[in-house]
Design a protein around this motif. Structure first.
Motif, PDB file in Angstrom:
ATOM      1  N   GLY A  43    -140.690-101.452  24.779  1.00 48.66           N
ATOM      2  CA  GLY A  43    -140.863-101.864  23.660  1.00 48.66           C
ATOM      3  C   GLY A  43    -139.836-102.208  22.625  1.00 48.66           C
ATOM      4  O   GLY A  43    -140.252-102.105  21.733  1.00 48.66           O
ATOM      5  N   SER A  44    -138.477-102.388  23.165  1.00 45.93           N
ATOM      6  CA  SER A  44    -137.587-102.966  22.706  1.00 45.93           C
ATOM      7  C   SER A  44    -136.949-102.092  21.318  1.00 45.93           C
ATOM      8  O   SER A  44    -137.399-101.587  20.829  1.00 45.93           O
ATOM      9  CB  SER A  44    -137.887-104.500  22.342  1.00 45.93           C
ATOM     10  OG  SER A  44    -136.829-104.964  22.249  1.00 45.93           O
ATOM     11  N   THR A  45    -136.593-102.694  20.121  1.00 44.31           N
ATOM     12  CA  THR A  45    -135.403-102.525  19.132  1.00 44.31           C
ATOM     13  C   THR A  45    -136.722-101.954  18.067  1.00 44.31           C
ATOM     14  O   THR A  45    -136.668-101.316  17.612  1.00 44.31           O
ATOM     15  CB  THR A  45    -135.164-103.503  18.755  1.00 44.31           C
ATOM     16  OG1 THR A  45    -134.485-104.307  19.329  1.00 44.31           O
ATOM     17  CG2 THR A  45    -134.637-103.274  17.507  1.00 44.31           C
ATOM     18  N   ALA A  46    -138.109-102.616  18.442  1.00 47.47           N
ATOM     19  CA  ALA A  46    -139.368-102.563  17.009  1.00 47.47           C
ATOM     20  C   ALA A  46    -139.840-101.561  17.643  1.00 47.47           C
ATOM     21  O   ALA A  46    -140.101-100.893  16.271  1.00 47.47           O
ATOM     22  CB  ALA A  46    -140.281-104.067  17.610  1.00 47.47           C
ATOM     23  N   ALA A  47    -139.965-100.654  18.449  1.00 49.36           N
ATOM     24  CA  ALA A  47    -140.944 -99.383  19.124  1.00 49.36           C
ATOM     25  C   ALA A  47    -139.737 -98.639  18.231  1.00 49.36           C
ATOM     26  O   ALA A  47    -139.762 -97.349  17.733  1.00 49.36           O
ATOM     27  CB  ALA A  47    -140.605 -99.366  20.895  1.00 49.36           C
ATOM     28  N   HIS A  48    -138.229 -98.351  19.092  1.00 51.56           N
ATOM     29  CA  HIS A  48    -137.094 -97.593  18.762  1.00 51.56           C
ATOM     30  C   HIS A  48    -137.636 -97.783  16.756  1.00 51.56           C
ATOM     31  O   HIS A  48    -137.104 -96.689  16.555  1.00 51.56           O
ATOM     32  CB  HIS A  48    -135.913 -98.334  19.426  1.00 51.56           C
ATOM     33  CG  HIS A  48    -134.463 -97.597  18.710  1.00 51.56           C
ATOM     34  ND1 HIS A  48    -133.512 -98.519  18.286  1.00 51.56           N
ATOM     35  CD2 HIS A  48    -134.205 -96.340  19.009  1.00 51.56           C
ATOM     36  CE1 HIS A  48    -132.785 -97.627  18.171  1.00 51.56           C
ATOM     37  NE2 HIS A  48    -133.282 -95.925  18.466  1.00 51.56           N
ATOM     38  N   ASN A  49    -137.388 -98.958  16.702  1.00 49.41           N
ATOM     39  CA  ASN A  49    -137.351 -98.894  14.732  1.00 49.41           C
ATOM     40  C   ASN A  49    -138.738 -98.398  13.897  1.00 49.41           C
ATOM     41  O   ASN A  49    -138.166 -97.618  13.376  1.00 49.41           O
ATOM     42  CB  ASN A  49    -136.916-100.596  14.319  1.00 49.41           C
ATOM     43  CG  ASN A  49    -135.674-101.112  14.062  1.00 49.41           C
ATOM     44  OD1 ASN A  49    -135.232-101.196  12.778  1.00 49.41           O
ATOM     45  ND2 ASN A  49    -135.357-101.114  14.873  1.00 49.41           N
ATOM     46  N   LEU A  50    -139.528 -98.195  14.840  1.00 52.87           N
ATOM     47  CA  LEU A  50    -140.502 -98.133  13.375  1.00 52.87           C
ATOM     48  C   LEU A  50    -141.204 -96.449  14.230  1.00 52.87           C
ATOM     49  O   LEU A  50    -141.678 -95.833  13.485  1.00 52.87           O
ATOM     50  CB  LEU A  50    -141.734 -99.320  13.888  1.00 52.87           C
ATOM     51  CG  LEU A  50    -141.973-100.518  13.401  1.00 52.87           C
ATOM     52  CD1 LEU A  50    -142.859-101.287  13.407  1.00 52.87           C
ATOM     53  CD2 LEU A  50    -141.151-100.735  12.187  1.00 52.87           C
ATOM     54  N   ASN A  51    -141.478 -96.236  15.692  1.00 50.61           N
ATOM     55  CA  ASN A  51    -142.184 -94.920  15.621  1.00 50.61           C
ATOM     56  C   ASN A  51    -140.892 -94.691  16.867  1.00 50.61           C
ATOM     57  O   ASN A  51    -141.196 -94.984  18.721  1.00 50.61           O
ATOM     58  CB  ASN A  51    -143.120 -95.342  16.454  1.00 50.61           C
ATOM     59  CG  ASN A  51    -144.136 -94.392  16.518  1.00 50.61           C
ATOM     60  OD1 ASN A  51    -143.950 -93.871  17.134  1.00 50.61           O
ATOM     61  ND2 ASN A  51    -145.170 -93.961  15.981  1.00 50.61           N
ATOM     62  N   HIS A  52    -140.946 -93.124  16.516  1.00 53.18           N
ATOM     63  CA  HIS A  52    -140.017 -93.107  17.785  1.00 53.18           C
ATOM     64  C   HIS A  52    -140.344 -92.518  19.273  1.00 53.18           C
ATOM     65  O   HIS A  52    -140.722 -92.401  20.203  1.00 53.18           O
ATOM     66  CB  HIS A  52    -139.303 -91.291  17.510  1.00 53.18           C
ATOM     67  CG  HIS A  52    -138.496 -90.703  18.312  1.00 53.18           C
ATOM     68  ND1 HIS A  52    -138.433 -89.466  19.008  1.00 53.18           N
ATOM     69  CD2 HIS A  52    -137.004 -91.381  19.366  1.00 53.18           C
ATOM     70  CE1 HIS A  52    -138.000 -89.436  19.750  1.00 53.18           C
ATOM     71  NE2 HIS A  52    -136.657 -89.728  20.074  1.00 53.18           N
ATOM     72  N   LEU A  71    -143.122 -93.483  20.071  1.00 49.08           N
ATOM     73  CA  LEU A  71    -143.634 -94.764  21.128  1.00 49.08           C
ATOM     74  C   LEU A  71    -142.582 -95.599  21.946  1.00 49.08           C
ATOM     75  O   LEU A  71    -142.666 -95.537  22.938  1.00 49.08           O
ATOM     76  CB  LEU A  71    -144.127 -95.617  20.311  1.00 49.08           C
ATOM     77  CG  LEU A  71    -144.859 -97.485  20.962  1.00 49.08           C
ATOM     78  CD1 LEU A  71    -146.141 -96.740  21.166  1.00 49.08           C
ATOM     79  CD2 LEU A  71    -144.756 -97.814  19.858  1.00 49.08           C
ATOM     80  N   GLY A  81    -131.272-106.890  17.707  1.00 45.52           N
ATOM     81  CA  GLY A  81    -133.396-107.057  17.544  1.00 45.52           C
ATOM     82  C   GLY A  81    -133.442-108.219  15.787  1.00 45.52           C
ATOM     83  O   GLY A  81    -134.064-108.315  15.545  1.00 45.52           O
ATOM     84  N   LEU A  82    -132.257-108.144  15.232  1.00 47.73           N
ATOM     85  CA  LEU A  82    -132.217-108.704  13.695  1.00 47.73           C
ATOM     86  C   LEU A  82    -132.073-110.599  14.724  1.00 47.73           C
ATOM     87  O   LEU A  82    -132.505-111.285  13.189  1.00 47.73           O
ATOM     88  CB  LEU A  82    -131.246-108.611  13.319  1.00 47.73           C
ATOM     89  CG  LEU A  82    -130.782-106.984  12.699  1.00 47.73           C
ATOM     90  CD1 LEU A  82    -130.141-107.323  11.417  1.00 47.73           C
ATOM     91  CD2 LEU A  82    -132.704-107.204  12.074  1.00 47.73           C
TER      92      LEU A  82
END
Ligand SMILES: Cc1cc2nc3c(=O)[nH]c(=O)nc-3n(C[C@H](O)[C@H](O)[C@H](O)COP(=O)(O)OP(=O)(O)OC[C@H]3O[C@@H](n4cnc5c(N)ncnc54)[C@H](O)[C@@H]3O)c2cc1C
Ligand SMILES: Cc1cc2nc3c(=O)[nH]c(=O)nc-3n(C[C@H](O)[C@H](O)[C@H](O)COP(=O)(O)OP(=O)(O)OC[C@H]3O[C@@H](n4cnc5c(N)ncnc54)[C@H](O)[C@@H]3O)c2cc1C
Ligand code: SF4
Ligand code: SF4
Ligand code: SF4
Ligand code: SF4
Ligand code: SF4
Ligand code: SF4
Ligand code: SF4
Ligand code: SF4
Lengths: 304, 191, 144, 663
Positions: free
Chosen positions: A43-52, A54, A193-194
């Motif tokens: 899930g990488s940074t993306a999941a971490h950013n959008l949905n805890h 997940l 992640g950016l």
């Protein structure tokens, strides 16, 4: 010897050479790596950013699969995956309610017993004290060991090395004959992640790291993380544009550097996949004896 | 993303505490986090100020925090919490604020690209179980035509270096992964 | 309305609560006359068997009150009392005694008004619970 | 058979206004064991007291209950009256029918009934009272002062000047403590050594003070008035009686590169050394860890050159035993060390130093003779960054408290630096400025307004070296938390004040309590700030909490006054309300089972272990025993003892149970 293994998505793609070099060295050491069956993306940074939820559930499935396969230790070469997996494991073990919730989400019982190893710890195992491996071609270069942020922080969870001035990679590099510099940016963030969405910022942050290493006389940057590699290597043009300056310093995975020292070929190790060519400045051979000095002292010598 | 009125009249402070277990009151505004944050200078409000806005809980400030760019720039590099004398887990709070910002529809306009990227990353994961780099770049480009050109420039290079595979990896447990996504999305949006 | 007037026994420490109750007096604050005070040097002295004894003697409610945390005249006696109370409570639960009949408080030498309020509120609560027949029954059951 | 007299007071209308005292007297007269029950208008008046005394004699009373006001008011009065009539004062109790009855309830039957019950309770108690006698303990009028910093020096001088013997024990080779290391002192900037050294000399010369330097407390036994201390006098390697302090040995010693503790590592010393030229005593000691003779078995150069033949390379540690009546702990503090600051590179970069090191740099008698030179290359730093709260107020480093003195000494440091390096730039990163003392705030403002120290509100996140400069990455929260970067030549960390490493073991030796940070605890934070909860042991200076010099001195004088008070009579009299463990005839000896729950619970460490032996000297049983010198009578032990082997005089189990029976 056997270890569980979680490659992570980027090792199948943009970080292929990390997997290639790791596998070769492991094989040479007689270490068998067993991949977690049917693993998924962390899930990488993306999941971490959008949905805890997940961001915890995806790693939880991976860890549950490892448990199921009876793995005691799992090597996770990608620092980003390693960090996500370790964080999720920690959080779930700390919080029984969450553990229950997540077990339902992933339709599997989460136990979280497998111990996670990052790539440096993995290499310490493979190429440690009692290793059968011999250094055949000493990697005699001044190197800047770049740990990045994901390997050491949060210290409370990862419990790996010293969070401010880690030494483990430096030790491995000394072992293959390299001369690690003392520098302050070992654990600075490269922008991670950016990379795609705010390449401008990544160019700035990664540029600072390159500049600091080059200024202190490093001939190569040694990394442990695909994100760091991609930001320092693939983003080189962006960095150069932002800095208004060219940088030729190559960026090697620590597995590649060790592989070279063990006598493996550049091609096998995947060095040709780098965007920045792996070439070193030619040094005149000095006749002076090996200096067994500490990192600090050598750094001091450069500044004179 | 639909607002839950009974949630919204709860202060952001207590929402943060509920969602993260962290108390913003612990922070005594020493600024050490902002001093070490690699992106503090790029943020509209340095990290310690985001916390301050939550602490005060005055009208308008919560929205300002949730609508900031800072929360989207945070790299989760953990530099701040590693050095924070009060052990405030800022990255965790930042995480929560991002999700809260999405829930309340307050996201900063410039953050949209970042969010698009994250979504583009997750989509293939949802359907195949793994990330798909080519697809990601293509998808992100489609979602965000302006800033993707740089990646288009390096994509061919990557391809020739053998770093991009053109077909996505499909795992067996795709169905499971799909359900994981659904449940997590549903539960988070209810929070 | 019931005629029931509960009998309440208060175990108090000499330095804080006893003095606090003295202050209630000097300030002429009125409160329910149901309470009988047993003065002890410190709440740490309270052996919880004493409380059982008080119930046995017909107490309907019990108050235990001493110095605030960190203010104990003997540094830590009140902490000991607190800790023992935790254990004692589970014993009471086990015996089937209603723990609502026992009230713990911190009343300092300066809290005369608080003492009056506290006694009144405990008296009210215990009055609502009615006479403590339960204990008598229990102890008889135990004997026979 | 008990013969109890009950005396009921009207207190004018105060009691009689709400309580029917006549009815009460009548009811009380019928209680079993009561042979006399009367009421009177004012019991505490002379005629009232006389009534009691007469009754005791005429009716041969064995116990007295005065039903009147609070015992906290008149218990001593009535107990004295009883004693005068020949009745043991502890056979007199009071029933509080005023504060706890007539004043707080309405006039009426219920109130009268309550008064009757309160009296009944006390009658039942007093029937079980036993005569008690106050405890007398002899007092040894010698004080032991541990630690020879400014606090210990002050306490020793004050006690000695009050005419009592003092034994001053100092761990290091010289007295003076941290104050001797300081350059100038806030808020007046007077030279530390100038004001301190005369006092040190006074200590050395005072006829009533015995000074043991290079010595430590080995153990302490006994109780208030009667302690026995064992003191280890570490082998100096030099005969103090012969040595003249000429210093020849020091000049000749070949071991010259040992980092000097006194100079906080900024200077070097020899293996035979005195901490500094002003040391008291001025006789050297041999540091065996670094001396060539002890390492390699040969050298003895010092011995060869000492004209007085004072060197004793084979000297052994010596243990001496002394009897003392009181102890003052004045063992001071330490500062947090380099390993705790990886983000600041303290310990890694030589130019990142701590406050004490800066004191040594700024001191006219220091290694640079007062010139501000940075350690790495001896250059004068053009920019110095001072970092306040380094490690203090930092939960992550386990130190949530404020170190109290660093705001002040940081302002002082910035000031001293600016006085010495006129073009230099001084930056101070701070979180709050805590300058609450007399003339303190003014002092800090002077540093800012007159000396131009630049204060930035914010913490520093990181320090690293680049191009020979120390890059200090901080923030200014007053500028909206904007990151600030300063290129410094030297950085001074105001590292946290912490307890000595051995503070915990010292506390255990003294049986005094300590806080979570190992500072020794006072008996009460407001009202007994110089006492510990162990009677006869007092505190002075920074061993109790971070303190500056004025505070350390004030507390030392306070402790000295307490000691002088204790020594003002040769006997100590104490209330007999203490615990006792029962003693029975053999073969039981005591019902105590030796579980020692009481020992753990006693806040005053008053429970001791006693071995019961048979005639042949074999131990039959180990039982608890209460040290009457230490017990304060809280009764915690009594509540804990499962077999009721220990009881509290004056509040025995029997007494309290009987009170309950009277309900
Ligand atoms: C950098 C710095 C600057 C300062 N500047 C100022 C200033 O300008 N003005 C001011 O008012 N205050 C200043 N202070 C504070 C001042 O140093 C203290 O207030 C003072 O030293 C406290 O005195 P003390 O006697 O309690 O402790 P200490 O000075 O620490 O003395 C304790 C003594 O006890 C000895 N000892 C320790 N353990 C034992 C043991 N077990 N047995 C026997 N002996 C033992 C030690 O060797 C030492 O000699 C400063 C402090 C620091 C760190
Ligand atoms: C609002 C407030 C809140 C506080 N809260 C706290 C707190 O929570 N904790 C704490 O530790 N401290 C607190 N303090 C501080 C505390 O009140 C003082 O430290 C303490 O009262 C000082 O005691 P003192 O005996 O020196 O002076 P005072 O209490 O002022 O006593 C001086 C006495 O001397 C008498 N007197 C004055 N002149 C003469 C004269 N010429 N001849 C004879 N008698 C005279 C006065 O009538 C008075 O009775 C507080 C102070 C204030 C103002
Ligand atoms: S470092 Fe910690 S305490 Fe300081 S401002 Fe940041 S979050 Fe607050
Ligand atoms: S985790 Fe976020 S806020 Fe903290 S230092 Fe990194 S980027 Fe800044
Ligand atoms: S003994 Fe007490 S109650 Fe009686 S007159 Fe004196 S003050 Fe009043
Ligand atoms: S030991 Fe001897 S040489 Fe050394 S100072 Fe004393 S007298 Fe002088
Ligand atoms: S014997 Fe030791 S102290 Fe004496 S001179 Fe030699 S090294 Fe120095
Ligand atoms: S005295 Fe000042 S510098 Fe020292 S800990 Fe307290 S606030 Fe910080
Ligand atoms: S608690 Fe009682 S039995 Fe146990 S050691 Fe103490 S006195 Fe003896
Ligand atoms: S009464 Fe209190 S002080 Fe005395 S021995 Fe018992 S616990 Fe210790």
């Amino acid at each position: 010897m056997k270890l569980g293994y979680f490659p992570g998505c980027s090792l199948l793609g943009s970080a292929r050479e990390l997997e290639e070099s790791l596998m070769l060295v492991a094989k040479k050491a007689g270490m068998e790596l067993t991949t977690i069956p049917d693993w998924n993306c962390c899930g990488s940074t993306a999941a971490h950013n959008l949905n805890h939820l997940l961001s915890v559930s995806l790693p939880a499935r991976i860890l549950a699969l490892a448990d199921k396969a009876g793995m005691k230790e799992v090597l996770v070469p990608c620092s980003a995956c390693y960090n996500r997996l370790a964080m999720a494991q920690y959080e779930l073990l700390e919080n029984p309610d969450l553990k229950k919730e997540v077990s339902e989400i992933i339709e599997m019982d989460f136990e979280g017993t497998a111990k996670l190893l990052n790539v440096v710890e993995g290499m310490e195992k493979i190429f440690g004290e009692d290793s059968v491996l011999k250094v055949e071609k000493p990697f005699e270069h001044k190197v800047a060991c770049y740990y990045g942020c994901l390997l050491v922080r949060p210290a409370k969870v990862l419990k790996f090395d010293r969070p401010e001035d880690p030494q483990s990679m430096d030790r491995l590099m000394k072992k293959i004959g390299a001369d690690p510099i003392d520098w302050p940016d070992k654990v600075e963030c490269c922008g991670a992640g950016l990379s795609v969405s705010r390449t401008d910022l990544v160019a700035k942050l990664s540029g600072k790291i390159l500049e600091s290493a080059v200024k202190r006389g490093a001939e190569a940057i040694i990394v442990a993380c695909p994100m760091c590699h991609s930001n320092l290597d693939m983003r080189r043009e962006n960095i150069e544009k932002a800095a208004g300056k060219k940088y030729s310093i190559p960026v090697l995975y620590l597995t590649e550097a060790i592989g070279l020292a063990l006598g493996l070929s550049e091609k096998e190790l995947g060095l040709h996949r780098h965007l920045v060519p792996v070439v070193f400045p030619i040094r005149e051979k000095k006749a002076e004896p090996e200096k067994a000095e500490s990192a600090e002292e050598s750094a001091g010598a450069v500044e004179e | 993303m639909e607002g839950h009125p009974e949630d919204q009249d709860q202060s952001l402070m207590s929402r943060v505490r509920e969602g993260t277990g962290e108390s913003a009151y612990k922070c005594y505004q020493c600024g050490k986090c902002s001093a070490g944050c690699p992106l503090a200078l790029e943020m509209d409000y340095p990290p310690s100020q985001i916390l301050r806005m939550i602490q005060l809980g005055l009208p308008g400030l919560e929205e300002k925090a949730l609508g900031s760019l800072s929360i989207w720039l945070c790299l989760a590099c953990e530099t701040c919490v590693a050095r924070c004398p009060k052990e405030v887990d800022l990255p965790k709070i930042m995480d929560f604020l991002r999700q809260e910002s999405l829930r309340r529809g307050l996201t900063h306009p410039t953050a949209k690209n970042i969010i698009k990227f994250h979504r583009a990353f997750l989509d293939p994961v949802k359907y195949t179980g793994r990330a798909f780099e080519v697809g990601l770049i293509a998808d992100y480009k489609a979602r965000n035509p302006i800033s993707a050109f740089q990646d288009v420039l390096i994509a061919p290079k990557m391809f020739f270096k053998g770093k991009l595979s053109l077909a996505p990896h499909m795992i067996k447990g795709r169905g499971e992964i799909g359900r994981i996504f659904e449940r997590a999305m549903k539960k988070e949006s209810k929070k | 309305m019931s005629e029931f007037e509960p009998k309440i026994v208060a175990f108090v420490c000499n330095w804080c609560t006893y003095a606090g109750a003295d202050l209630t007096g000097t300030s002429r604050i009125k409160y329910a006359s149901n309470v009988r005070m047993i003065r002890l040097p410190c709440t740490g002295r309270i052996d919880f068997m004493l409380l059982l004894k008080a119930f046995e003697q017909g107490a309907d409610g019990i108050i235990v009150s001493g110095c605030h945390p960190n203010d104990c005249h003997y540094t830590a006696g009140n902490f000991h009392a607190r800790r023992r109370w935790m254990m004692f409570r589970s014993l009471l639960d086990f015996l089937g005694i209603d723990t609502r009949r026992i009230h713990f408080a911190w009343v300092s030498a300066a809290e005369g008004a608080k003492w009056a309020e506290f006694v009144n509120s405990v008296t009210d609560q215990v009055r609502k619970l009615g006479p403590n027949e339960q204990y008598q029954k229990l102890s008889q059951a135990g004997v026979e | 058979m008990a013969r109890i007299g009950v005396f009921i007071c009207h207190c004018g209308e105060n009691i009689a206004g709400t309580v029917d005292v006549f009815k009460v007297a009548e009811a009380a007269g019928k209680f079993p064991g009561v042979v006399h029950s009367v009421e009177y208008k004012y019991m505490c008046s002379d005629p009232g007291q006389t009534m009691i005394k007469d009754a005791i004699k005429e009716k041969k009373l064995t116990g007295v209950v005065v039903a009147a006001c609070s015992p906290r008011m008149h218990e001593p009065t009535f107990r004295r009256a009883c004693a005068e009539a020949g009745l043991n004062p502890f056979l007199c109790e009071m029933a509080n029918i005023r504060e706890h009855c007539s004043w707080v309830h309405e006039k009426g039957e219920a109130t009268t009934q309550k008064a009757i019950e309160l009296i009944r309770i006390m009658v039942e108690k007093v029937k079980r009272n036993k005569p008690l006698y106050s405890i007398k303990v002899p007092v040894t009028k010698t004080a032991l002062v541990l630690g020879g910093g400014i606090a210990g020096i002050q306490a020793a001088l004050d006690i000695a000047n009050a005419g009592h013997q003092v034994i001053l024990v100092e761990r290091s080779p010289s007295i003076g403590g941290h104050m001797l290391q300081l350059s100038e002192t806030f808020p007046t900037l007077d030279c530390s050594q100038c004001i301190l050294t005369p006092r040190m000399v006074e200590v050395a010369q005072h006829p009533k003070i015995t000074l043991y330097t290079y010595s430590e407390l080995e153990s302490l036994d006994g109780f208030i008035g009667n302690f026995k201390a064992r003191i280890r006098r570490k082998a100096r390697g030099v005969d103090e009686k012969l040595c003249t302090g000429c210093g020849v040995c020091i000049q000749k010693c070949p071991q010259k590169k040992i980092p000097s503790e006194f100079d906080a590592g900024m200077g070097k010393r020899t293996a035979i050394y005195v901490p500094c030229p002003q040391s008291v005593p001025n006789q050297p000691v041999i540091d065996r860890e670094h001396c060539t003779y002890y390492i390699k078995g040969k050298c003895k150069i010092c011995e060869k050159f000492c004209e007085r033949k004072a060197i004793r390379l084979d000297q052994q540690d010596e243990i001496i035993e002394v009897n003392v009546g009181a102890v003052v702990a004045a063992t001071g503090f330490d500062i947090l060390h380099s390993k705790d600051f990886p983000e600041y590179g303290y310990g890694k970069y030589p130019d990142v130093i701590d406050g004490l090191q800066f004191e040594r740099l700024a001191s006219a008698s220091g290694p640079t003779l007062g010139a501000i030179k940075r350690p790495s290359d001896g250059k004068e730093p053009e920019t110095v960054v001072f970092i306040a709260c380094a490690g203090s107020r930092d939960d992550a480093k386990g130190i949530p408290y404020c170190s109290k003195i660093c705001c002040m000494y940081t302002a002082k440091h910035a000031m001293l630096y600016k006085h010495k390096v006129h073009n230099g730039k001084a930056y101070v990163f701070y979180m709050d400025i805590r300058a609450g003392g007399k003339n303190y705030e003014e002092f800090v403002r002077r540093a800012i307004e007159e000396d131009g120290a630049v204060y930035l509100r914010g913490r520093v996140s990181r320090i690293y070296e680049e191009d020979g400069k120390l890059i200090v990455k901080g923030v200014d929260t007053l500028l909206g938390a904007q990151p600030v970067e300063i290129k410094a030549d030297m950085v001074v960390l105001a590292t946290a004040i912490v307890a000595n490493q051995d503070a915990e073991s010292l506390a255990q030796k003294l049986r005094v309590s300590y806080d979570p940070y190992h500072f020794l605890s006072e008996a009460h934070p407001k009202l007994r700030p110089v006492e510990t909860n162990t009677a006869g042991i007092f505190l002075a200076g920074a061993c109790q909490a971070p303190k500056d010099i004025p505070e350390a001195v004030a507390q030392a004088s306070g402790a000295a006054a307490k000691v002088a008070g204790l020594f003002s009579s040769s006997e100590l009299s104490r209330e007999p309300v203490i615990a006792v463990v029962n003693r029975l005839p053999p073969p039981v000896f005591s019902t105590c089972t030796g579980c020692f729950l009481c020992e753990k619970a006693c806040p005053y460490q008053a429970i001791e272990r006693e071995e019961i032996k048979d005639r042949k000297g074999n131990v039959i049983k180990v039982v608890a025993k209460v040290n009457p010198g230490l017990c304060q009578g809280c009764g915690t032990c009594v509540a804990l003892c499962r077999v009721k082997a220990i009881d509290l005089q004056g509040f025995t189990n029997e007494q309290v149970y009987c009170e309950l029976m009277a309900l």
